[in-house]
Design a protein around this motif. Sequence first.
Motif, mmCIF file in Angstrom:
data_model
loop_
_atom_site.group_PDB
_atom_site.id
_atom_site.type_symbol
_atom_site.label_atom_id
_atom_site.label_comp_id
_atom_site.label_asym_id
_atom_site.label_seq_id
_atom_site.Cartn_x
_atom_site.Cartn_y
_atom_site.Cartn_z
ATOM 1 N N THR A 150 42.776 20.935 13.553
ATOM 2 C CA THR A 150 43.694 21.308 14.647
ATOM 3 C C THR A 150 44.502 20.120 15.070
ATOM 4 N N PRO A 151 45.755 20.349 15.468
ATOM 5 C CA PRO A 151 46.584 19.244 15.913
ATOM 6 C C PRO A 151 46.130 18.687 17.245
ATOM 7 N N SER A 152 45.481 19.459 18.069
ATOM 8 C CA SER A 152 45.003 18.989 19.364
ATOM 9 C C SER A 152 43.924 19.940 19.847
ATOM 10 N N GLY A 153 43.077 19.451 20.770
ATOM 11 C CA GLY A 153 42.035 20.275 21.328
ATOM 12 C C GLY A 153 42.567 21.082 22.502
ATOM 13 N N ILE A 154 41.864 22.157 22.867
ATOM 14 C CA ILE A 154 42.238 23.035 23.969
ATOM 15 C C ILE A 154 41.098 23.074 24.968
ATOM 16 N N THR A 155 41.446 22.936 26.253
ATOM 17 C CA THR A 155 40.449 22.987 27.316
ATOM 18 C C THR A 155 40.727 24.171 28.224
ATOM 19 N N LEU A 156 39.691 24.957 28.564
ATOM 20 C CA LEU A 156 39.800 26.086 29.492
ATOM 21 C C LEU A 156 39.079 25.727 30.777
ATOM 22 N N THR A 157 39.783 25.732 31.866
ATOM 23 C CA THR A 157 39.228 25.316 33.149
ATOM 24 C C THR A 157 39.425 26.410 34.184
ATOM 25 N N THR A 158 38.359 26.753 34.894
ATOM 26 C CA THR A 158 38.472 27.736 35.976
ATOM 27 C C THR A 158 39.140 27.066 37.165
ATOM 28 N N VAL A 159 40.303 27.561 37.540
ATOM 29 C CA VAL A 159 41.042 26.970 38.670
ATOM 30 C C VAL A 159 40.918 27.811 39.942
ATOM 31 N N THR A 160 40.570 29.088 39.780
ATOM 32 C CA THR A 160 40.380 29.955 40.958
ATOM 33 C C THR A 160 39.141 30.808 40.735
ATOM 34 N N GLU A 161 38.153 30.611 41.571
ATOM 35 C CA GLU A 161 36.956 31.433 41.471
ATOM 36 C C GLU A 161 37.134 32.735 42.253
ATOM 37 N N ALA A 162 36.564 33.784 41.723
ATOM 38 C CA ALA A 162 36.643 35.082 42.399
ATOM 39 C C ALA A 162 35.754 35.086 43.636
ATOM 40 N N THR A 163 36.240 35.684 44.682
ATOM 41 C CA THR A 163 35.471 35.832 45.922
ATOM 42 C C THR A 163 35.252 37.319 46.203
ATOM 43 N N GLU A 164 34.251 37.593 47.014
ATOM 44 C CA GLU A 164 33.963 38.991 47.338
ATOM 45 C C GLU A 164 35.132 39.618 48.101
ATOM 46 N N PRO A 165 35.692 40.712 47.612
ATOM 47 C CA PRO A 165 36.794 41.368 48.340
ATOM 48 C C PRO A 165 36.284 42.026 49.617
ATOM 49 N N ASN A 166 37.127 42.016 50.647
ATOM 50 C CA ASN A 166 36.755 42.616 51.928
ATOM 51 C C ASN A 166 37.071 44.114 51.991
ATOM 52 N N PHE A 167 38.041 44.535 51.187
ATOM 53 C CA PHE A 167 38.473 45.932 51.241
ATOM 54 C C PHE A 167 38.528 46.502 49.823
ATOM 55 N N PRO A 168 38.181 47.760 49.673
ATOM 56 C CA PRO A 168 38.274 48.391 48.345
ATOM 57 C C PRO A 168 39.733 48.663 47.975
ATOM 58 N N ILE A 169 40.009 48.673 46.670
ATOM 59 C CA ILE A 169 41.364 49.004 46.211
ATOM 60 C C ILE A 169 41.545 50.511 46.064
ATOM 61 N N SER A 170 40.421 51.220 45.989
ATOM 62 C CA SER A 170 40.461 52.675 45.915
ATOM 63 C C SER A 170 39.159 53.221 46.500
ATOM 64 N N PRO A 171 39.153 54.461 46.988
ATOM 65 C CA PRO A 171 40.298 55.391 46.968
ATOM 66 C C PRO A 171 41.321 55.074 48.063
ATOM 67 N N ASN A 172 42.571 55.377 47.763
ATOM 68 C CA ASN A 172 43.650 55.268 48.750
ATOM 69 C C ASN A 172 43.757 56.614 49.464
ATOM 70 N N THR A 173 42.998 56.772 50.530
ATOM 71 C CA THR A 173 42.897 58.074 51.197
ATOM 72 C C THR A 173 44.247 58.570 51.693
ATOM 73 N N LYS A 174 45.057 57.675 52.236
ATOM 74 C CA LYS A 174 46.375 58.084 52.729
ATOM 75 C C LYS A 174 47.241 58.630 51.596
ATOM 76 N N LEU A 175 47.157 57.967 50.444
ATOM 77 C CA LEU A 175 47.930 58.440 49.290
ATOM 78 C C LEU A 175 47.415 59.793 48.818
ATOM 79 N N TYR A 176 46.088 59.953 48.793
ATOM 80 C CA TYR A 176 45.516 61.246 48.402
ATOM 81 C C TYR A 176 45.968 62.357 49.334
#
Length: 453
Positions: A150-176
């Motif tokens: 390979t011409p160069s190495g590749i590094t994968l770095t986690t820059v943003t860790e997932a956090t617990e969401p406060n609100f669900p994305i579904s169901p969207n009751t108003k849309l329903y």
Amino acid sequence: MNVMEYVAALRRQWIAIIVLSALGAVAGLALGKLTPPTYQATSQVFVSVTSGETIQELAQGTTFTQNIVQSYVQLARTPAVLNPVISSLSLDTSAKHLAKRVHVESPINTVFIDITVDAVDPEEAADIANAIADQLPETVESLTPTAKETPSGITLTTVTEATEPNFPISPNTKLYIAIGFVLGALLGIAFAIIRQLLDTRVGDRDDLAATTKLPVLGVTPLWGAKNETNKALPMLKQPEGVAAESYRRLRSNLDFVWSGTPGAKSVMLTSARPGDGKTTTSLNLALALAERGDRVVLVDADLRRPSIAKATGLEQAVGLTTVLIEKVPLRQALQSWTVSNLDVLTSGEIPPNALQLIDSPKTRNLISRLKDLYDYVVIDAPPLLSVVDASLLAREVDGTIVVVSSGHTKRAQVTSVLEALEQAGEKPVGTVLTRARAKETGYSYDYSSDESE
């Protein structure tokens, strides 16, 4: 159907449309409440060049990185990455099913990888997203060729860790709810239009005119309560009302169609079936003609189900049949009613041979005598589809009016009446639409399903 007919159909079924819309909204609300919530968590990985001594090498490394990022996006959803994640988190699922809940993408012209995970538990969504972000570099390293290739190495770095969401994305009751409301409204509209298309009954004035190709001489509204004694006689009970005025208009239109027929005096009213309003129309037309001073006689020629005597309160035993069998002279059989210039010839005793009496020279001679004595002869005939009496009488009068009940009489029945009259060699001078409901004090009418005489 034209645009106005569609609008009228929707107006008639507005309650059904509102109810179905409300039910659709309630169904949408119920669906929203019963659907398990889904949470979404996202982690982000940065892909970078780990080596490069010259500008050319760095540029080549950056280009290579952008090209290989898309391969890493695909790799993140493979068992090579997901199976270790399932093992580390002790998940009760398979890589195939987990992959359906994982969404991986790379924004265009970037070297970022966004890993999004859906789960019913917010903590689990975050844990899986972070575990994939941690496992992806390890899997890449195990699959990456040696540095010499390979011409160069590749590094994968986690820059943003997932956090617990406060609100669900579904169901969207108003849309329903909104979707349910719209679908319910569309269902109601479809119901109204389909019902109108499948409705074989005569509706409004235009419908009657299109069905018969004849002039509509009158449109008479419902009038009076069902328990009123004289509910069929607005010309007597409320002479200044809308209903009475509709019969005056019928009188004027009859004069107009007869303007080119000198000597026309006798008119017969019939209908397709009992209860369409022919007797009511005959009574009020006779009153409207007598109102302006003309000498008028009303004849009850329905010898099977007579109703004029009951409606007027006159004696039925002496009338048309007793005159035809020469039991009583015509002058003695005529009875004055309400005004001096309006006489009534009731049916007389119900005969066993009604058809023979009607289809006899005596009937023709009687009508001729009445025309000599009066300015107008109004004949209430039997329904034409019930018996053939009206077809025979139509030959002896100057004009026939077919009475049609709005929302009750079927178009096929009206057509059958016209065909029967045509076979008898007669064409009606026009039609009258009854049971129309007055929406305001004017001449605006709509359907009605209420009963009238």
